[in-house]
Motif scaffolding. Sequence first.
Motif, PDB file in Angstrom:
ATOM      1  N   ARG A   1      54.328   0.568  10.637  1.00 47.88           N
ATOM      2  CA  ARG A   1      54.640   1.124  11.957  1.00 47.88           C
ATOM      3  C   ARG A   1      56.402   1.328  12.073  1.00 47.88           C
ATOM      4  N   ARG A   2      56.934   0.260  11.275  1.00 44.32           N
ATOM      5  CA  ARG A   2      58.357   0.090  11.529  1.00 44.32           C
ATOM      6  C   ARG A   2      58.907   0.373  10.129  1.00 44.32           C
ATOM      7  N   SER A   3      58.494   0.770   9.047  1.00 45.81           N
ATOM      8  CA  SER A   3      59.370   0.825   7.803  1.00 45.81           C
ATOM      9  C   SER A   3      60.038   2.074   7.319  1.00 45.81           C
ATOM     10  N   CYS A   4      61.150   2.199   7.039  1.00 44.52           N
ATOM     11  CA  CYS A   4      61.927   3.397   6.541  1.00 44.52           C
ATOM     12  C   CYS A   4      62.067   4.410   7.802  1.00 44.52           C
ATOM     13  N   PRO A   5      62.255   4.130   8.946  1.00 48.44           N
ATOM     14  CA  PRO A   5      62.277   4.851  10.026  1.00 48.44           C
ATOM     15  C   PRO A   5      63.149   6.127  10.175  1.00 48.44           C
ATOM     16  N   GLU A   6      64.009   6.292   9.343  1.00 45.40           N
ATOM     17  CA  GLU A   6      65.162   7.378   9.226  1.00 45.40           C
ATOM     18  C   GLU A   6      64.297   8.356   7.991  1.00 45.40           C
ATOM     19  N   CYS A   7      63.528   8.075   7.146  1.00 46.28           N
ATOM     20  CA  CYS A   7      63.276   8.966   5.963  1.00 46.28           C
ATOM     21  C   CYS A   7      62.335   9.905   6.414  1.00 46.28           C
ATOM     22  N   GLU A   8      62.660  11.228   6.003  1.00 51.69           N
ATOM     23  CA  GLU A   8      61.988  12.519   6.099  1.00 51.69           C
ATOM     24  C   GLU A   8      60.268  12.249   5.665  1.00 51.69           C
ATOM     25  N   TYR A   9      60.130  11.420   4.756  1.00 52.23           N
ATOM     26  CA  TYR A   9      58.868  11.183   4.195  1.00 52.23           C
ATOM     27  C   TYR A   9      58.123  10.096   4.455  1.00 52.23           C
ATOM     28  N   ARG A  10      58.637   9.296   5.628  1.00 53.33           N
ATOM     29  CA  ARG A  10      57.988   8.111   6.279  1.00 53.33           C
ATOM     30  C   ARG A  10      56.306   8.556   6.268  1.00 53.33           C
ATOM     31  N   GLN A  11      56.084   9.671   7.089  1.00 51.83           N
ATOM     32  CA  GLN A  11      54.541   9.768   7.215  1.00 51.83           C
ATOM     33  C   GLN A  11      53.722   9.965   6.019  1.00 51.83           C
ATOM     34  N   ALA A  12      54.323  10.189   4.759  1.00 48.32           N
ATOM     35  CA  ALA A  12      53.806  10.080   3.600  1.00 48.32           C
ATOM     36  C   ALA A  12      53.589   8.867   3.047  1.00 48.32           C
ATOM     37  N   CYS A  13      54.521   8.040   2.791  1.00 47.72           N
ATOM     38  CA  CYS A  13      54.296   6.749   2.255  1.00 47.72           C
ATOM     39  C   CYS A  13      54.528   5.662   3.041  1.00 47.72           C
ATOM     40  N   MET A  14      55.257   5.690   4.249  1.00 47.67           N
ATOM     41  CA  MET A  14      55.379   4.526   5.211  1.00 47.67           C
ATOM     42  C   MET A  14      55.669   3.281   4.547  1.00 47.67           C
ATOM     43  N   GLY A  15      56.518   3.597   3.716  1.00 43.59           N
ATOM     44  CA  GLY A  15      57.551   2.221   3.014  1.00 43.59           C
ATOM     45  C   GLY A  15      56.569   1.605   2.041  1.00 43.59           C
ATOM     46  N   GLY A  16      55.636   2.393   1.331  1.00 43.30           N
ATOM     47  CA  GLY A  16      55.099   1.689   0.288  1.00 43.30           C
ATOM     48  C   GLY A  16      54.405   0.317   0.564  1.00 43.30           C
ATOM     49  N   CYS A  17      53.949  -0.622  -0.369  1.00 46.62           N
ATOM     50  CA  CYS A  17      53.493  -1.749  -0.457  1.00 46.62           C
ATOM     51  C   CYS A  17      53.971  -3.035   0.308  1.00 46.62           C
ATOM     52  N   PRO A  18      53.395  -3.379   1.250  1.00 46.55           N
ATOM     53  CA  PRO A  18      54.109  -4.543   1.878  1.00 46.55           C
ATOM     54  C   PRO A  18      53.588  -5.899   1.179  1.00 46.55           C
ATOM     55  N   ILE A  19      52.522  -5.833   0.393  1.00 50.53           N
ATOM     56  CA  ILE A  19      52.450  -7.011  -0.400  1.00 50.53           C
ATOM     57  C   ILE A  19      53.310  -7.261  -1.458  1.00 50.53           C
ATOM     58  N   CYS A  20      53.636  -6.200  -2.095  1.00 48.47           N
ATOM     59  CA  CYS A  20      54.456  -6.080  -3.462  1.00 48.47           C
ATOM     60  C   CYS A  20      55.416  -5.095  -3.275  1.00 48.47           C
ATOM     61  N   PRO A  21      56.587  -5.490  -2.589  1.00 53.58           N
ATOM     62  CA  PRO A  21      57.595  -4.301  -2.230  1.00 53.58           C
ATOM     63  C   PRO A  21      58.437  -4.128  -3.618  1.00 53.58           C
ATOM     64  N   GLU A  22      58.489  -5.130  -4.533  1.00 55.62           N
ATOM     65  CA  GLU A  22      59.043  -4.682  -5.819  1.00 55.62           C
ATOM     66  C   GLU A  22      58.514  -3.550  -6.661  1.00 55.62           C
ATOM     67  N   ILE A  23      57.357  -3.093  -6.257  1.00 53.20           N
ATOM     68  CA  ILE A  23      56.774  -1.940  -6.939  1.00 53.20           C
ATOM     69  C   ILE A  23      57.096  -0.784  -6.403  1.00 53.20           C
ATOM     70  N   VAL A  24      57.658  -0.528  -5.033  1.00 58.00           N
ATOM     71  CA  VAL A  24      57.926   0.637  -4.518  1.00 58.00           C
ATOM     72  C   VAL A  24      58.788   1.647  -5.311  1.00 58.00           C
ATOM     73  N   LEU A  25      58.578   2.564  -5.749  1.00 60.14           N
ATOM     74  CA  LEU A  25      59.257   3.452  -6.719  1.00 60.14           C
ATOM     75  C   LEU A  25      60.215   4.194  -6.072  1.00 60.14           C
ATOM     76  N   CYS A  26      60.990   3.837  -5.173  1.00 61.05           N
ATOM     77  CA  CYS A  26      61.924   4.729  -4.310  1.00 61.05           C
ATOM     78  C   CYS A  26      63.279   3.695  -4.266  1.00 61.05           C
ATOM     79  N   ASP A  27      64.223   4.245  -4.499  1.00 56.78           N
ATOM     80  CA  ASP A  27      65.791   3.602  -4.208  1.00 56.78           C
ATOM     81  C   ASP A  27      66.090   3.724  -2.930  1.00 56.78           C
ATOM     82  N   LYS A  28      65.276   4.351  -1.953  1.00 62.45           N
ATOM     83  CA  LYS A  28      65.908   4.389  -0.713  1.00 62.45           C
ATOM     84  C   LYS A  28      64.924   3.540   0.210  1.00 62.45           C
ATOM     85  N   HIS A  29      63.945   2.889  -0.425  1.00 64.58           N
ATOM     86  CA  HIS A  29      63.068   1.939   0.428  1.00 64.58           C
ATOM     87  C   HIS A  29      63.754   0.806   1.288  1.00 64.58           C
ATOM     88  N   THR A  30      63.411   0.817   2.770  1.00 68.99           N
ATOM     89  CA  THR A  30      63.873  -0.150   3.209  1.00 68.99           C
ATOM     90  C   THR A  30      62.506  -0.912   4.196  1.00 68.99           C
TER      91      THR A  30
END
Length: 353
Positions: A323-352
């Motif tokens: 619900r709260r990850s990457c609020p400003e990203c245009e793609y947030r509906q597609a990925c929603m910030g990636g994995c909450p369990i292993c954030p280090e595997i998120v292949l996006c350098d804009k990830h918050t």
Amino acid sequence: MRIRKDKDFISIFDEATGQYIRSGTFQDGKETAQDPFMASFPELLDVGVMGHCIHGKSGLCLKAGVECYQDGLRAGAPNMALEDFREIVRQCGGNTYQIALGGCGDPDQHEHFPEILELCRRAGIVPNFTTSGLGMTLELARLCKEYCGAVAVSWYRSPYTLKAIDCLLRAGVRTNIHYVVSKGTIDEAVTRLREDSFPAGVNAIVFLLHKPVGLGSQRQVLRADDPKVKEFLSLACAGGHRYKIGFDSCTIPGLVAQSSEIDMDSVDTCEGGRWSAYITADMKMLPCSFDNQQQRWAVDLRNHTIQEAWDSPVFEEFREHFRRSCPECEYRQACMGGCPICPEIVLCDKHTA
């Protein structure tokens, strides 16, 4: 064909083909373009029927360069009791479309494997599973043809891998390959995609990101700035292969951030805790199987129903990430910030987070 009306959307599932369609949310009787956030009950359950693993104990996973996130080398718990599985199916009847059989080991080696498949189908649920292929036989493959929607064989680069694929294809089973992509395996993935050299006849190659859970080490985690990642994603999305190409939801941030070939309408983000859940062999329910070691979001099904676990505060806490990850990203509906369990595997350098 099953049609299910939830609180504010409709879903349709074809048991014969596995095709799934979900409407947008409804407001005032009209469908909107807004995707629903979650179901009122898990549509897919990943049920860990296996408590231990013959393949993992043998060291064959590590030998093949795959570091099992279920810790198959050391795990030694009992398999799920048939009565426990029966109770899961009873609670799911009419609500859950598919059960992915899994856990720490090959589900086709469970002592009650035929009964498990039959229980699913009696309840109108389609069973699927992934296997190392070590114990696969033509007899088991024929059983899979009778009951399963699809079977995936983990890519362990061995004669038994190829034998299992051959058995399943000969029996007419829709057969996929699950390929774990890590620092140690990405070069082979690139080569096989370029040469189109995966076994002929398989339905799809599904690429799964390496997770630093269980036996999974941090040194094998891929990074967003690795040029090999961009090359791999570009080849995988280019089309023209003899088989379908799929990805686990953990790969989605990389796909939307690094591949210009991806069709955004074809992307499904992480469904853990929103559309699916995982149940361990000893009846703990988690939003996702990657939490199988720490069990930070576990609910004990000895004391609660599946519905109560789904509606619990700990599951709601897990959903808050999406619900709260990457609020400003245009793609947030597609990925929603990636994995909450292993954030280090998120292949996006804009990830918050």
